[in-house]
Design an enzyme around this catalytic site. Sequence first.
Site, PDB file in Angstrom:
ATOM      1  N   LYS A  37      34.247  40.553  32.682  1.00  0.00           N
ATOM      2  CA  LYS A  37      34.954  39.579  33.517  1.00  0.00           C
ATOM      3  C   LYS A  37      36.212  40.248  34.038  1.00  0.00           C
ATOM      4  O   LYS A  37      36.740  41.164  33.404  1.00  0.00           O
ATOM      5  CB  LYS A  37      35.354  38.353  32.698  1.00  0.00           C
ATOM      6  CG  LYS A  37      35.608  37.118  33.538  1.00  0.00           C
ATOM      7  CD  LYS A  37      34.299  36.430  33.876  1.00  0.00           C
ATOM      8  CE  LYS A  37      34.479  35.282  34.833  1.00  0.00           C
ATOM      9  NZ  LYS A  37      33.244  34.469  34.883  1.00  0.00           N
ATOM     10  N   ASP A  85      34.009  33.700  40.810  1.00  0.00           N
ATOM     11  CA  ASP A  85      34.328  32.698  39.792  1.00  0.00           C
ATOM     12  C   ASP A  85      35.402  31.808  40.440  1.00  0.00           C
ATOM     13  O   ASP A  85      35.489  31.777  41.679  1.00  0.00           O
ATOM     14  CB  ASP A  85      34.828  33.370  38.500  1.00  0.00           C
ATOM     15  CG  ASP A  85      34.869  32.412  37.303  1.00  0.00           C
ATOM     16  OD1 ASP A  85      33.810  32.187  36.696  1.00  0.00           O
ATOM     17  OD2 ASP A  85      35.944  31.876  36.995  1.00  0.00           O
TER      18      ASP A  85
END
Length: 451
Positions: free
Chosen positions: A132, A172
């Site tokens: 991430k 995201d």
Amino acid sequence: MELVIPKVMNLDEFMTGLIRRNPHEAEFHQAVREVADKVIPFINKHPEYQRARILERMTEPDRIISFRVCWEDDEGNVRVNRGYRVQFNNSIGPYKGGLRFDKSVTQSILKFLGFEQILKNSLTTLPMGGAKGGSDFNPKGKSDNEVMRFCQSFMAELFRHIGKNMDVPAGDIGVGGREIGYLFGQYKRLRNEFTGVMTGKGIAWGGSLIRTEATGYGAVYFAQNMLEAQNKVMEGKTATISGAGNVAQYAAEKLIELGAKVLTMSDRTGFVHIPDGLTREQLDYIIDLKTVKRGSLDVFAQEYGLEHFAGERPWAVKCDMAFPCATQNELDEEDARTLLKNNCILVSEGANMPSTFEATKLFEEAHILFGPGKAANAGGVAISGLEMSQNSMRISWSREEVDTRLQGIMRRIHEKCVEYGKENGYINYIKGANIGGFKKVADALLAYGMV
Ligand code: NDP
Ligand code: 2IT
């Protein structure tokens, strides 16, 4: 040679060590605790995992890259943000996971998301590791040009750490089609190559059909699978949704298509109550408001004469099903109690870790259908995996082809949860998802020896 007999692992001892090694990272502690709570009893039955310290290794990122991002705003001021990429684990495939641009981004948030991603990606059945990244850059109120300059500066550093077989970022919170365009464009310019180094790309330039819809659709398909396992149907059921972004929009679209009634949508300003159920026309208005005009939901409420509850979350609205699709820890213990009191029978987490640990415990004890994020929202990254496959083969599948594969993947994730989560007639999806996701990565780590 003397064999070291491993002692039984203990959750509190394990967490004490983890917290000591990672101080001040509350979200990371929370994500690990939820997994360790289910995986440690499993490890204690399989001492080979403990002997090799698999959980200790899996909770330590391979590496964390952090860097300065300088950019110039429209008034000519110099701005400085911090960029990150947490490359957590690549045991079963290249690092894969989104980028988040939000003022709340910290290393703790990205470590929790990267850790969740390892198990989620494992559940998809596709060969993807966990990662991430993102930045504390706040896209709110920025012009397109400011966002472009930020993205270009961010990629000017990130490009040396990613690659189609190394690490493949995607979107995201705060990173959608516009940002992926600027980021991918800059990568292509710096490397002088056109490869599938990012997913969530536009259809004209290497993207996959259904990727935009995949997370929201997947969370609804997963809910459908949970209902079917109890011989229940989705048609006619009421649903509350939080969020009004990518995941929330397409969860709403699929729910409407399947005959459910969507009673709420929310954003940072509060929630809108739609007592008669969101219509297709209203959803189109919200999609345009959020992705083109970048406005807030009070504008939608005003346009359609609906009530807007400023600063509130939607969980007090009575519903059969709840779809938290905004952000982490947006549904707490009190919200969980309210949902249960109102006879909510299903929660499907479109967001990552939207329920607090205490809230998940209440859902678990009440034996309702609870689909944790790493299972329920895995459809997005799954279609990212299929985007990578299509890019490698230099072909594009049709909408029907991708949607059929998405439904198949969500069904297999459900089956995996049932396999590892069955408990005297009740399916504990938290346990099933955590053990099912863990085992594949753990076996790969064992096979590699001491790495
Ligand atoms: P978007 O940025 O498109 O939308 C996020 C939505 O949540 C927006 O409506 C935003 O409000 C709202 N929101 C964000 N933070 C807060 C907050 N602190 N309080 C209240 N509302 C908030 O992001 P996505 O839809 O892509 O992501 C939503 C969730 O789903 C995240 O948890 C993400 O990690 C997860 N997820 C996303 C996937 C994807 O493919 N995009 C895949 C799997 C999970 P506003 O409109 O006011 O900004
Ligand atoms: O949380 C997630 O799974 C995502 N934001 C999607 C990641 C991806 O690589 O598609």
